[in-house]
Design a protein around this motif. Structure first.
Motif, mmCIF file in Angstrom:
data_model
loop_
_atom_site.group_PDB
_atom_site.id
_atom_site.type_symbol
_atom_site.label_atom_id
_atom_site.label_comp_id
_atom_site.label_asym_id
_atom_site.label_seq_id
_atom_site.Cartn_x
_atom_site.Cartn_y
_atom_site.Cartn_z
ATOM 1 N N ASN A 65 4.864 -20.369 16.186
ATOM 2 C CA ASN A 65 4.304 -19.307 15.766
ATOM 3 C C ASN A 65 3.778 -18.488 17.002
ATOM 4 O O ASN A 65 3.718 -17.207 17.006
ATOM 5 C CB ASN A 65 2.602 -19.939 15.304
ATOM 6 N N ASP A 66 3.604 -18.941 18.279
ATOM 7 C CA ASP A 66 3.389 -18.180 19.384
ATOM 8 C C ASP A 66 4.707 -17.256 19.762
ATOM 9 O O ASP A 66 4.580 -15.998 19.950
ATOM 10 C CB ASP A 66 3.147 -18.927 20.472
ATOM 11 N N ILE A 67 5.738 -17.755 19.673
ATOM 12 C CA ILE A 67 6.827 -17.178 19.805
ATOM 13 C C ILE A 67 7.277 -15.953 18.765
ATOM 14 O O ILE A 67 7.515 -14.808 19.179
ATOM 15 C CB ILE A 67 8.217 -17.887 20.180
ATOM 16 N N LEU A 68 6.949 -16.098 17.444
ATOM 17 C CA LEU A 68 7.164 -15.190 16.418
ATOM 18 C C LEU A 68 6.128 -14.261 16.713
ATOM 19 O O LEU A 68 6.604 -12.758 16.327
ATOM 20 C CB LEU A 68 7.080 -16.046 15.240
ATOM 21 N N ASN A 69 4.837 -14.612 16.979
ATOM 22 C CA ASN A 69 3.863 -13.592 17.129
ATOM 23 C C ASN A 69 4.163 -12.384 18.245
ATOM 24 O O ASN A 69 4.048 -11.353 17.973
ATOM 25 C CB ASN A 69 2.620 -14.002 17.353
ATOM 26 N N THR A 70 4.752 -13.030 19.382
ATOM 27 C CA THR A 70 4.992 -12.182 20.361
ATOM 28 C C THR A 70 6.297 -11.194 20.022
ATOM 29 O O THR A 70 6.098 -10.217 20.412
ATOM 30 C CB THR A 70 5.418 -13.155 21.640
ATOM 31 N N GLY A 71 7.254 -11.757 19.387
ATOM 32 C CA GLY A 71 8.417 -10.996 19.092
ATOM 33 C C GLY A 71 7.981 -10.023 17.952
ATOM 34 O O GLY A 71 8.521 -8.720 18.260
ATOM 35 N N VAL A 72 7.387 -10.336 17.016
ATOM 36 C CA VAL A 72 6.770 -9.313 16.012
ATOM 37 C C VAL A 72 6.256 -8.039 16.604
ATOM 38 O O VAL A 72 6.337 -6.863 16.609
ATOM 39 C CB VAL A 72 6.003 -9.910 15.087
ATOM 40 N N MET A 73 5.138 -8.285 17.426
ATOM 41 C CA MET A 73 4.153 -7.283 18.110
ATOM 42 C C MET A 73 5.293 -6.669 19.017
ATOM 43 O O MET A 73 5.007 -5.256 19.385
ATOM 44 C CB MET A 73 3.180 -8.040 18.614
ATOM 45 N N GLY A 74 6.102 -7.007 19.732
ATOM 46 C CA GLY A 74 6.960 -6.458 20.599
ATOM 47 C C GLY A 74 7.804 -5.298 20.188
ATOM 48 O O GLY A 74 8.117 -4.382 20.511
ATOM 49 N N ALA A 75 8.490 -5.844 18.754
ATOM 50 C CA ALA A 75 9.122 -4.722 18.065
ATOM 51 C C ALA A 75 8.253 -3.741 17.464
ATOM 52 O O ALA A 75 8.826 -2.471 17.419
ATOM 53 C CB ALA A 75 9.776 -5.784 16.851
ATOM 54 N N LEU A 76 7.112 -4.028 17.147
ATOM 55 C CA LEU A 76 6.126 -2.868 16.681
ATOM 56 C C LEU A 76 6.185 -2.075 17.607
ATOM 57 O O LEU A 76 5.974 -0.734 17.600
ATOM 58 C CB LEU A 76 4.916 -3.317 15.956
ATOM 59 N N VAL A 77 5.568 -2.357 18.818
ATOM 60 C CA VAL A 77 5.205 -1.328 19.833
ATOM 61 C C VAL A 77 6.248 -0.686 20.530
ATOM 62 O O VAL A 77 6.111 0.693 20.739
ATOM 63 C CB VAL A 77 4.457 -2.119 21.110
ATOM 64 N N GLY A 78 7.542 -1.488 20.430
ATOM 65 C CA GLY A 78 8.712 -0.515 20.868
ATOM 66 C C GLY A 78 9.204 0.438 19.983
ATOM 67 O O GLY A 78 9.689 1.437 20.497
ATOM 68 N N GLY A 79 8.850 0.319 18.704
ATOM 69 C CA GLY A 79 9.347 1.310 17.748
ATOM 70 C C GLY A 79 8.131 2.515 18.017
ATOM 71 O O GLY A 79 8.863 3.692 17.746
ATOM 72 N N PHE A 80 7.123 2.313 18.462
ATOM 73 C CA PHE A 80 6.149 3.164 18.490
ATOM 74 C C PHE A 80 6.504 4.138 19.847
ATOM 75 O O PHE A 80 6.533 5.524 19.705
ATOM 76 C CB PHE A 80 4.640 2.922 18.776
ATOM 77 N N ALA A 81 7.207 3.370 20.645
ATOM 78 C CA ALA A 81 7.224 4.059 21.957
ATOM 79 C C ALA A 81 8.555 4.744 21.988
ATOM 80 O O ALA A 81 8.628 5.851 22.709
ATOM 81 C CB ALA A 81 7.606 3.198 23.170
ATOM 82 N N LEU A 82 9.536 4.459 21.153
ATOM 83 C CA LEU A 82 10.804 4.890 20.717
ATOM 84 C C LEU A 82 10.411 6.266 20.170
ATOM 85 O O LEU A 82 11.362 7.268 20.203
ATOM 86 C CB LEU A 82 11.684 4.307 19.653
ATOM 87 N N SER A 83 9.572 6.602 19.062
ATOM 88 C CA SER A 83 9.228 7.704 18.349
ATOM 89 C C SER A 83 8.751 8.606 19.603
ATOM 90 O O SER A 83 9.071 9.830 19.334
ATOM 91 C CB SER A 83 8.151 7.639 17.506
ATOM 92 N N THR A 84 8.051 8.349 20.580
ATOM 93 C CA THR A 84 7.810 9.363 21.692
ATOM 94 C C THR A 84 9.043 9.959 22.356
ATOM 95 O O THR A 84 9.162 11.127 22.840
ATOM 96 C CB THR A 84 6.773 8.726 22.743
ATOM 97 N N LEU A 85 10.083 9.043 22.515
ATOM 98 C CA LEU A 85 11.353 9.477 23.162
ATOM 99 C C LEU A 85 11.886 10.621 22.386
ATOM 100 O O LEU A 85 12.838 11.638 22.990
ATOM 101 C CB LEU A 85 12.358 8.388 23.656
ATOM 102 N N GLN A 86 11.913 10.757 21.218
ATOM 103 C CA GLN A 86 12.501 11.615 20.363
ATOM 104 C C GLN A 86 11.764 12.688 19.948
ATOM 105 O O GLN A 86 12.238 13.760 19.475
ATOM 106 C CB GLN A 86 12.687 10.824 18.964
ATOM 107 N N SER A 87 10.666 12.801 20.635
ATOM 108 C CA SER A 87 9.838 14.281 20.618
ATOM 109 C C SER A 87 10.368 15.199 21.438
ATOM 110 O O SER A 87 11.477 15.033 22.261
ATOM 111 C CB SER A 87 8.455 13.858 20.902
ATOM 112 N N ASN A 88 9.981 16.314 21.400
ATOM 113 C CA ASN A 88 10.709 17.614 22.133
ATOM 114 C C ASN A 88 9.767 17.783 23.417
ATOM 115 O O ASN A 88 8.795 17.979 23.694
ATOM 116 C CB ASN A 88 10.141 18.936 21.301
#
Length: 210
Positions: A65-88
């Motif tokens: 459960n601990d490993i899964l929770n960290t992986g899910v939150m990492g993927a979520l925040v990583g997607g948010f950060a990727l959207s900033t890279l695609q901005s102008n």
């Protein structure tokens, strides 16, 4: 009467011999965390690796459960950060470069956290229940790595959001300073809670043995 007692003594000797030949894995199945006996397969409790991942409290379900929770939150925040890279972003401006770099670090750190968590989850899922606590104790540094990567990526992402709002609200200095204060408070709260949970005030510390 003496002849009748010999088979009973022989039966006790055979049973004690079979118990002594029991493998460490079989002994670990019968081991209870609340037991005060020596750990199976070890000479003493002092031989076990010490650290955050104690073999006496970490079971397979909690570990996964601990490993899964960290992986899910990492993927979520990583997607948010990727959207900033695609901005102008205009790379001739120092503030835009800082926004890009902080988002870049956030994407890589959070993605690494998610991938590492996926690999650890796959390996932990293949372990049996008695072997999980032993494996977690021997690989405590590896198990903490996804959370360390996630913390670094999350702080980088929050910093990129603060810088982005500071750039976009430049025409309105009042709201710009308000957004800056809110962003810095958010970062400080995140770092403070993480540090506070590692102190004896709020974090779990096993009771001292008497």
């Amino acid at each position: 009467e003496l002849f009748a007692m010999k088979p009973a003594r022989q039966h006790k000797a055979d049973s004690s011999a079979s118990e002594s030949e029991q493998s460490p894995r079989d002994a670990s199945r019968n081991y209870s965390p609340s037991s005060k006996d020596e750990l199976p397969g070890r000479s003493s409790k002092a031989d076990w690796p010490t650290g955050k991942w104690s073999p006496l409290v970490k079971d397979r379900q909690r570990l996964m459960n601990d490993i899964l929770n960290t992986g899910v939150m990492g993927a979520l925040v990583g997607g948010f950060a990727l959207s900033t890279l695609q901005s102008n972003l205009k790379m001739e401006k120092g503030l835009d470069v800082a926004i890009y770099l902080t988002s870049f670090v956030g994407v890589h750190a959070c993605t690494c956290s998610a991938v590492t968590s996926a690999l650890l989850y796959r390996h932990a899922n293949s372990l049996s229940d008695p072997d999980t606590s032993c494996w977690a104790a021997r690989h405590s540094v590896l198990l903490v790595l996804p959370m360390m990567k996630f913390a670094m990526g999350c702080i980088s992402y929050l910093l990129s959001v603060v810088l982005l709002s500071f750039r976009d609200l430049a025409p309105v200095p009042g709201w710009q300073m308000l957004a800056l204060i809110i962003g810095l408070m958010s970062m400080t709260m995140t770092i403070g809670i993480g540090m506070l949970l590692e102190t004896p005030l709020l974090g779990y510390r096993p009771p001292r043995s008497t």
